[in-house]
Design a protein around this motif. Sequence first.
Motif, PDB file in Angstrom:
ATOM      1  N   ASP A 275      29.999  35.632  34.686  1.00 26.94           N
ATOM      2  CA  ASP A 275      31.398  35.482  34.299  1.00 26.94           C
ATOM      3  C   ASP A 275      32.319  36.162  35.311  1.00 26.94           C
ATOM      4  N   GLU A 276      31.919  37.362  35.762  1.00 28.47           N
ATOM      5  CA  GLU A 276      32.757  38.085  36.710  1.00 28.47           C
ATOM      6  C   GLU A 276      32.834  37.357  38.052  1.00 28.47           C
ATOM      7  N   LEU A 277      31.715  36.816  38.501  1.00 31.66           N
ATOM      8  CA  LEU A 277      31.712  36.081  39.761  1.00 31.66           C
ATOM      9  C   LEU A 277      32.565  34.818  39.660  1.00 31.66           C
ATOM     10  N   LEU A 278      32.443  34.109  38.545  1.00 28.77           N
ATOM     11  CA  LEU A 278      33.236  32.892  38.364  1.00 28.77           C
ATOM     12  C   LEU A 278      34.721  33.222  38.288  1.00 28.77           C
ATOM     13  N   GLU A 279      35.051  34.339  37.642  1.00 26.44           N
ATOM     14  CA  GLU A 279      36.448  34.761  37.555  1.00 26.44           C
ATOM     15  C   GLU A 279      36.989  35.117  38.942  1.00 26.44           C
ATOM     16  N   ALA A 280      36.187  35.858  39.710  1.00 27.22           N
ATOM     17  CA  ALA A 280      36.608  36.224  41.064  1.00 27.22           C
ATOM     18  C   ALA A 280      36.793  34.983  41.925  1.00 27.22           C
ATOM     19  N   ARG A 281      35.854  34.060  41.811  1.00 29.05           N
ATOM     20  CA  ARG A 281      35.940  32.822  42.586  1.00 29.05           C
ATOM     21  C   ARG A 281      37.227  32.069  42.253  1.00 29.05           C
ATOM     22  N   ALA A 282      37.556  31.980  40.964  1.00 26.90           N
ATOM     23  CA  ALA A 282      38.759  31.252  40.547  1.00 26.90           C
ATOM     24  C   ALA A 282      40.013  31.892  41.139  1.00 26.90           C
ATOM     25  N   CYS A 283      40.086  33.224  41.093  1.00 26.42           N
ATOM     26  CA  CYS A 283      41.261  33.924  41.637  1.00 26.42           C
ATOM     27  C   CYS A 283      41.422  33.654  43.124  1.00 26.42           C
ATOM     28  N   VAL A 284      40.307  33.730  43.855  1.00 25.27           N
ATOM     29  CA  VAL A 284      40.357  33.523  45.301  1.00 25.27           C
ATOM     30  C   VAL A 284      40.742  32.078  45.628  1.00 25.27           C
ATOM     31  N   GLU A 285      40.153  31.127  44.925  1.00 29.64           N
ATOM     32  CA  GLU A 285      40.433  29.716  45.203  1.00 29.64           C
ATOM     33  C   GLU A 285      41.896  29.371  44.932  1.00 29.64           C
TER      34      GLU A 285
END
Length: 255
Positions: A121-131
């Motif tokens: 979940d944390e990785l997906l959240e980080a990915r979304a913010c960066v994208e």
Amino acid sequence: MRGIPAAPVNHQTGEAAGMAGLARIEREEPQAPAVEVARRLLDHLLTSGQLRAGDRLPPERELAETFGVGRSAVREALKSLSLLGLLEIRQGDGTYVRGATSDLLPQVLEWGLMLGDHTMDELLEARACVEVDLAELAALRRTDNDVTALEAHLARMAAEHDDPERYLEADLAFHRALAQASHNSALAGLQARLETLVAVWIRQNIRKPGEGRLGEHEAVLEAVRAKNPRAARTAMHAHMDSATRRLRARLGGGR
């Protein structure tokens, strides 16, 4: 602290590979049992020298006894490492090492993954913010060549719509091109690292590409082409939200 005796590594017979050096998990360990099991197994895979591609791990029961945890914790840990592409779980046959030379391993070590659903979940959240930030910057800074590259990847996605693997490669290439269009090398590098980790989960759980995905990418491209940063953020946020929900559903998790 107790470890199970080393077993001979036998690639021909499929006997369980050596796991000497693994010890019981003490109750005061700060991590959940499954997370700690995954960490110990990962460290063993990378540093023990006892395991090679194709080796079979001991059964869940033996690993549970070795670590002093329940079989459910071992099962969850093995699933996490399988989703990362490090192990292969063969129903009715056991769990096998995929290989220790994958280019994923340096990233796994560097990020210090917690190997659990909450970390996904944390990785997906980080990915979304960066994208989302990359999409905004791309709309502000893109060149004509950047747009041409994005259009080419989108066209490839449309052409490969019925081939999940090739579609995924074109999809990831679109996001890499978008990162380049931001002309921010630091964020582009971060995007590449996150993509490497998340792509493992995606590849392990890929299904037929959904029709909605292409439209989501088209909306991002249109906003970038129009140099509309607000629309680009909105379009990418919608895409990331949709993509994250799909992946969580496939993994049987979600919040």
